[in-house]
Design an enzyme around this catalytic site. Structure first.
Site, PDB file in Angstrom:
ATOM      1  N   LYS A 253      11.889  -2.791  -0.568  1.00  0.00           N
ATOM      2  CA  LYS A 253      11.862  -3.740   0.556  1.00  0.00           C
ATOM      3  C   LYS A 253      13.260  -4.033   0.817  1.00  0.00           C
ATOM      4  CE  LYS A 253       9.523  -6.310   3.627  1.00  0.00           C
ATOM      5  NZ  LYS A 253       8.532  -5.481   4.680  1.00  0.00           N
TER       6      LYS A 253
ATOM      7  N   GLY B   1      -3.214   1.909  10.450  1.00  0.00           N
ATOM      8  CA  GLY B   1      -3.101   0.914   9.329  1.00  0.00           C
ATOM      9  C   GLY B   1      -4.365   0.293   9.296  1.00  0.00           C
TER      10      GLY B   1
END
Length: 230
Positions: free
Chosen positions: A37, A168
């Protein structure tokens, strides 16, 4: 290099859960997934998207490079906190350092493709700097076609390779718009749909998630990811 950028059509479309699912499938096929990330906002140390992937999958190869206090776009959060902006070349080199034979590095972006991570760069710029393909995680309900088409168009205009879309969050009983969108997404974007994540999968037990994740995707998803990212 085996680096793939996981981006989205916006915030809260399911990037983190989709990243975890892709990581599970890669691990099942003998690869070592590593989650990065680049910038996390609004979460204290030890929390955020990378730790969530670990909790969901049991894969503890996960790093967060930069943290900023307020839950905003990373560049905005950095500016408001008077913190240094992440530099594109520095972030790219840090990500490259995690790459090694047998490993696939999954880079989860913040928000959408054009969200500012540093003062003057986006996840799209990072993908181009790394020469990495992208996977676009999208919503599936009403309005999703426009968002997905805009994101894929923005990526291709920048010379990026789009491996495909991942829905998603798909309900057990999808409404009419969602059912139509499943047919229309690959048509309007010109991009294959790699799979759909069941609604609520982010709340499953680790055992259930790891067992069921391979069933979210088309059969050759690992081949597509590893072939294009090498």
């Amino acid at each position: 290099m085996s680096i793939v950028i996981m981006t989205g059509t916006g915030t809260d479309v399911g990037k983190t859960v989709a990243t975890g699912a892709v990581a599970c499938v890669l691990q099942k096929e003998g690869y070592e997934p590593f989650i990065v990330k680049p910038a996390q906002t609004g979460e204290p140390e030890g929390e955020g998207d990378a730790p969530r992937v670990t909790a969901l999958t049991g894969i503890d190869n996960a790093e967060t490079l930069y943290r900023f206090p307020e839950p905003l776009a990373p560049a905005t959060s950095a500016r408001r906190a008077n913190m240094p902006y992440p530099e594109l070349t520095t972030v790219a080199e840090e990500i490259k350092s995690f790459d090694k034979p047998g490993r696939v590095v999954l880079v989860e972006g913040a928000g959408g493709l054009l969200v500012r991570i540093g003062q003057d760069w986006t996840i799209a710029d990072l993908a181009r700097e790394l020469g990495a393909p992208i996977i676009v995680v999208c919503s599936t309900g009403l309005g999703s076609l426009n968002e997905a088409e805009l994101t894929v168009e923005a990526a291709t205009r920048r010379g990026l390779t789009v491996l495909g879309l991942i829905g998603g969050s798909i309900p057990d009983s999808p409404d009419l718009a969602t059912r139509c969108n499943k047919e229309d997404l690959p048509v309007v974007t010109g991009t294959d749909v790699l799979g759909y994540i069941p609604e609520g999968a982010g709340g499953w037990s680790q055992q259930r998630f790891v067992q069921e994740a391979p069933g979210f995707f088309v059969p050759d998803v690992v081949g597509r990811v590893t072939r294009e990212s090498d």
